[in-house]
Structures are given as C-alpha cells and as structure tokens.
Enzyme design. Structure first.
Site, PDB file in Angstrom:
ATOM      1  CD  GLU A 216      -3.040  -0.989   0.171  1.00  0.00           C
ATOM      2  OE1 GLU A 216      -3.037  -0.002  -0.581  1.00  0.00           O
ATOM      3  OE2 GLU A 216      -3.887  -1.897   0.089  1.00  0.00           O
ATOM      4  NE  ARG A 220      -3.824   2.776  -0.755  1.00  0.00           N
ATOM      5  CZ  ARG A 220      -5.089   2.710  -0.381  1.00  0.00           C
ATOM      6  NH1 ARG A 220      -5.752   3.811  -0.118  1.00  0.00           N
ATOM      7  NH2 ARG A 220      -5.711   1.539  -0.247  1.00  0.00           N
ATOM      8  CG  ASP A 366      -6.067  -7.229  -7.683  1.00  0.00           C
ATOM      9  OD1 ASP A 366      -5.040  -7.558  -7.043  1.00  0.00           O
ATOM     10  OD2 ASP A 366      -6.818  -6.307  -7.303  1.00  0.00           O
ATOM     11  CD  GLU A 535     -10.643  -1.502  -8.662  1.00  0.00           C
ATOM     12  OE1 GLU A 535      -9.656  -1.302  -7.929  1.00  0.00           O
ATOM     13  OE2 GLU A 535     -11.823  -1.216  -8.319  1.00  0.00           O
ATOM     14  CB  THR A 622      -1.948  -1.351  -9.211  1.00  0.00           C
ATOM     15  OG1 THR A 622      -3.180  -2.065  -9.236  1.00  0.00           O
ATOM     16  CG2 THR A 622      -1.449  -1.153  -7.794  1.00  0.00           C
TER      17      THR A 622
END
Length: 640
Positions: A216, A220, A366, A535, A622
């Site tokens: 994360e 981010r 994913d 998404e 992502t």
C-alpha cells in the site's frame, strides 16, 4: 361451428360469378377514390332533394380533405434534410401533383444499438465532453475541500463525522495520492496546498512513523511522489510527452525525489530482510526493520506489484538497487509452478512457495497479472530481451483465464470471470469482485500496446489472440457496467455472483428490476457495499482510448452521476455506501484515498483528449499514478 347457417369467412359478394375470389377486391384502394365512388353510387340512388346522414358525412369528409390540401405547404428535398435552400421561409402555393404524390419512403429503422452509435452519441460535441470533464474537476475539488478542512495530514477523511483517520501508516496518504491528479487537472490551489504539506511534513513523518504495509505504501505514497516528480518536470527526458499544459502549477521535483529516496530506502528492508526473493509484508519505518504478516504469508499481488515504482526510481536516481531488489520477485515467480499461467493468491516469503490453491483475479491476486504486462511495457529497451519472459507469462495467464475462469450467465449471456477457490480440481465459483474490472483495460492494453485498435489493424499488428482478447475486454467491460446499472443506486457492489447453468447459487438482485440483467446478477447482503472503487472507470478509460468508441464515455458519465447523487457530502468529501441496492443508501463514514487518486482521475481522463498521457508513452501503476515508458535505461539487473 357446424352446419351451414354460420357466417362465411368472407361475404358472398366478394365471390365472382365464376365462384372464384376476385383478388382485385382485396388490393389497397385510395380513400379519395372510395369516397368519390360512394358519392357516385349514392347520386343514382337518392334524389338531390333527399339529404341523408350518410350523404352529409361524405360531404364533410371531402370538405376536410380539400381544406388540408389547400393549406398544405410545399416541401423541397433540401428542407427535409435541413440543408440551406433559397427562400425556404416563403410559403409555397399548393401544387396538385404534390397532393397525389406518394409519401417519401423512410429509411429502414436501425436497431437501438446502431441508433445509439450513429445518432445520439454524434450529438455529443467536444464542448459537451469538456463540460463533463469540468464537472469531474469540480468533484475532485469538493472531495479535497472536505479532506483539507477536516482531515489535513491524516491518511483519510471521515466525511460524515468531520474528522480524519490514519489507516495507512499516518503518512498523509490522501495528500500524496491526490497530488498528481491535481497537476493533471490544473487544480492549482490543490497543488499548492498538497505540495506545501509534503515539503514541510512528509520527511519528518517517515522518520517518526511505525508500521506500514509495503504494498500500500509503495503504490500510493511512493508511486504518487514519483508521478508528481515526473509531471513537475523532474524527468526532463520524457515529461514533455504528458500533454499537460505547461501553464499548470507543478510541485518541487527535487524535494519530491529526495522524499521518495528516503521512503524507498526504508521500504527496501522488506526485500533485504526476507530469506527469499519474496519480500516481507510490513515495515517499521522509524526502526528500519521489517516483518511478515501474523500468519507468515504475503499476498501474491502485493509481493509482485512493486516493480514499476522501484524500477522508475532507479532510472531517475541512478541507483540500481531499487530495481534490482524489486525485479528479483518477478524473476522468482517465473520459476514457480502454475496452473495454465494462473497462480494462488498467497505466497510464503520464508519458503518462496505458494500457499494454498485459491486462484482468483480479485483481491490478493489481481495486480500480479497487471504488472506482468505493465513492467514489460514500461521498460521498452528490454521487451525483446531480458524482459521477454514477462510478456510470455502474461500471455499464458490470459489463455488460462479464458480456459478456466471465463463463463457466461443465464439467461442473457453476460461474460464474467469466476474463481477456483480449491484450485483446478475444485468447484468453479461464479463470484467476481469489482476489483476484477481492471481486467478489460489490461486485456485491451496487452492487445494493442497502447495504440488505437484502428492503427493496430491498419499496421497489421494484431494477432488472432489479440483480437480475441480485445473482444473479451469489451464483453467484460459490459458486465462491469451492468454491475452498476442493475442496482437501485446505479453503483456497483463490492462483489457480485452470477447465474450460470446448473449452479445452485441464488439470492437477491440489485434492486433495479427493470434492468435486462436483473436475473443474471446476484448481490448477497454482505457484498452490497461500495467503496468508491476505480476499476471499472479505469477500464472504460483504456477501452475508449484504444477502441475510440464513445459508448465508454457515456457509461462513465452515468457512473459519475450516480457518485454525485448518492455519495457526495454537502460539507465536503464523498462517502462510501453500505448498501447500493436500497434507497436511500446508508452511508459509510469513509472516503478512500483512491477516490481522488484513481476514480476521479480516470473519469477526468476519460473525457480528455487522447494526447494527454498517451497509453503508448505512459503506464499507470495500480493506483493510477502515471509513469513514463523508459526507452533507454541501463539497468544491471537485466543483464540476465
């Protein structure tokens, strides 16, 4: 009925003397001729002095027809089609031949989908999409205003209780996640406020804070810093390709790079502390230590979704250590056994082996598949040499998806991607996370490598697999938007199940029973929440860029309007929802950082020109942070 007394199908008057039907009697006859014939017949039957009701009605009909004829405007073909003609405002005298002329033959009626493409969407002028893009920018600034007023410096806003919360390590994640979005949109005030906070506070926070999740924090915070660094002109070699006006305010690239390196140096402990190539899941920033999750496992997606960021940092810093450590993970993944290219969702950093057999493209699985493709695209120089294995792994995995995971619903044949909770030999589950809706965009990107479908076809660049994957991308995108449109709110649930042949799954739908697919999609009570996820709009953005089909813009606009209607908080910010199937929906007191970093960014770019962050020159991590394709980078870790 029986016997000879019943009525015949036609009157005996319609049968000629020879006993055969006179077909002429059933042909279409002019209404005027019928009236005249009737009057002529009546004139021989009645005297002038006898005025009957029938005669009165006949005269009334003729009078009406004559009135319409005498007051009918002449029409010329140019006026029918809206073309300019001389004196087209002049009232024309009636023409007797016009009265007898047959009405113009109408063109064949197009099916609804063709009308949608050829009529309605063509009316959407460039100014209309610019106006809608402006609405998205206003939404972003409204979301930021709530965060700035009530949660500045915290990771996330709680918009209903007007306070902040730290759920991502206390690094001001919303600020960093939103910075490149503000640069792209030209939100100068937000750029100033976010940049000032980062320059004054973030380095200190990094040195003082405790535990953060490697994945994360990388996607981010590190990704956000590096993207803002590039878009602010730090990477002079490629920043001119972004298409973002130079007049937009930028951040301080030198400071952004300095903070990025300090953060990355601490995150590297997750790699170097592991006994295998698989990094540990958590890092204690202030102590410069790392440890595994309580169960000892790492998510496959988390361990394999770090390379875009670390490789780019090596490129701009000149230090290969970041790229070297991150790429070890993918090199190790190459050696592990797979199920037609598909992998379980857990991996053990102590052994370097997969744990369990659960295979899915939703949570914890994913972005592994996403980064196989995107890392290969990012480092163009090595696509056909040391990184060729990544595209081969991606290609094999997509074949496995099509063979093992893709199904169609009943009764309406929506295409979806399910799961194998117990591996290849276990039962198939018709469950699909909203997270899986990244896949249409990834499939389209893998097919054309970022250029338009039209250009790829003209250049004969598409293989049969590419064309098949593009079609699957479009089919899956349709399913993803129907997950929105089937609900009462027009917003998708976190998870959906699908009706398939012979499957006992049952349960409630989305609440919008007028939707064609109401019986195809099941939404269970615990899955009805919406977290403002990006998404689906991500895939709409990519598919619009590649196919140039305007329906993706229209779908995105409908989704944006639903966000505005049901998640906007008047005092500032946007809220998640507890239940998208009920009206009014109960709100959840949280605004995720990715709503500013991803969802609104992708919606804004969906309505933007194609030369803004073109897909053949940029890859989006992502978390939707754009990083440039690196065309000439020397990295020692790729020597083999």
């Amino acid at each position: 009925m029986s016997g000879g007394s019943g009525p015949l199908p036609y009157s005996m008057r319609d049968v000629g003397t020879g006993g055969a039907y006179n077909n002429a009697k059933f042909r279409h006859r002019s209404r005027l001729k019928m009236v005249i014939q009737s009057l002529a017949t009546n004139s021989s039957k009645y005297r002038c002095g006898k005025f009957t009701v029938g005669k009165f009605l006949s005269l009334l009909m003729v009078s009406g027809l004559l009135y319409l004829f005498l007051h009918k405007d002449g029409v010329v073909p140019g006026e029918v089609h809206g073309k300019d003609v001389h004196n087209n405002n002049v009232r024309r005298a009636p023409n007797f031949s016009t009265f007898w002329r047959k009405p113009p033959r109408l063109p064949p009626r197009l099916p609804p989908n063709e009308i949608y493409k050829n009529n309605y969407l063509l009316q959407q002028s460039p100014s209309e999409w610019t106006s809608r893009q402006k609405k998205v920018k206003e939404a972003f600034e409204h979301a930021w205003s709530g965060y700035r007023d009530y949660a500045m410096g915290y990771d996330e806003l709680m918009p209903l209780s007007h306070r902040g919360t730290d759920g991502l390590g206390g690094l001001g994640a919303t600020i960093v996640d939103a910075l490149d979005t503000a640069i792209i949109m030209g939100s100068d005030d937000v750029v100033s406020e976010a940049s000032k906070w980062i320059e004054e506070n973030l380095m200190k926070r990094i040195s003082e804070k405790g535990q953060v999740n490697l994945f994360e924090t990388t996607i981010r915070v590190l990704g956000g810093l590096l993207s803002a660094y590039h878009l602010s002109g730090g990477d002079h070699a490629g920043s001119g390709d972004s298409g973002i006006p130079a007049s937009y305010k930028k951040a301080n690239p030198e400071r952004l790079l300095e903070v990025s390196k300090d953060l990355a140096d601490r995150l590297l402990l997750a790699f170097t502390s592991s006994p295998t190539a698989i990094p540990l899941s958590d890092v204690i920033l202030r102590d410069r230590t790392s440890h595994a999750a309580p169960d000892g496992l790492s998510s496959t997606s988390e361990a394999t979704t770090l390379q875009l960021e670390f490789s780019y940092l090596s490129s701009v810093s000149g230090d290969p250590k970041y790229d070297r450590e991150a790429m070890k993970v993918l090199q190790h993944m190459k050696t592990l056994p797979k199920v037609e290219g598909l992998v379980p969702i857990y991996i053990n950093p102590s052994s370097g082996q997969f744990s369990g057999e659960n295979i899915r493209l939703g949570s914890r699985g994913d972005s592994y598949y996403e980064y196989l493709l995107k890392v290969w695209i990012q480092q163009e120089e090595y696509r056909n040499s040391s990184l060729k294995y990544l595209f081969e792994m991606y290609t094999e995995a997509m074949k496995g998806v099509k063979h093992l995971l893709v199904r169609k619903t009943v009764p309406n044949e929506l295409v979806f991607v399910g799961e194998l909770p117990f591996g290849r030999n276990g039962d198939f589950s018709p469950k699909m996370d909203h997270l899986v809706c990244f896949l249409p965009g990834t499939l389209a990107l893998g097919a054309t490598k970022g250029i338009t479908k039209k250009k790829a076809l003209e250049s004969n660049l598409l293989t049969d697999d590419d064309i098949e994957n593009l079609q699957l991308a479009e089919d899956l995108a349709k399913t993803c938007v129907e997950m929105y449109f089937v609900t009462s709110t027009g917003l998708a649930p976190e998870i959906a199940y699908f009706h398939i042949e012979g499957n006992p799954e049952g349960g409630p739908g989305g609440g919008n029973n007028s939707n064609k697919y109401a019986n195809d999609i099941i939404i269970k009570p615990l899955d009805r929440h919406n977290l403002l996820r990006p998404e689906t709009v991500e895939s709409l953005f990519v598919l619009h860029r590649i196919t140039e089909d305007p329906k993706y813009r229209e779908w995105g606009w409908q989704i944006f309007q639903a966000f505005e209607k049901y998640t906007k908080v008047d005092s500032g910010g946007y809220s998640s929802l507890d239940d998208v199937t009920s009206l009014p929906p109960h709100r959840r007191d949280k605004m995720e950082t990715f709503f500013l970093g991803e969802t609104l960014k992708y919606l804004y770019l969906l309505f933007d020109e194609s030369n803004t962050l073109p897909l053949d020159k940029y890859v989006f991590n992502t978390e939707a942070h754009p990083l440039p394709v690196m065309r000439s980078v020397e990295q020692a870790s790729h020597s083999v």
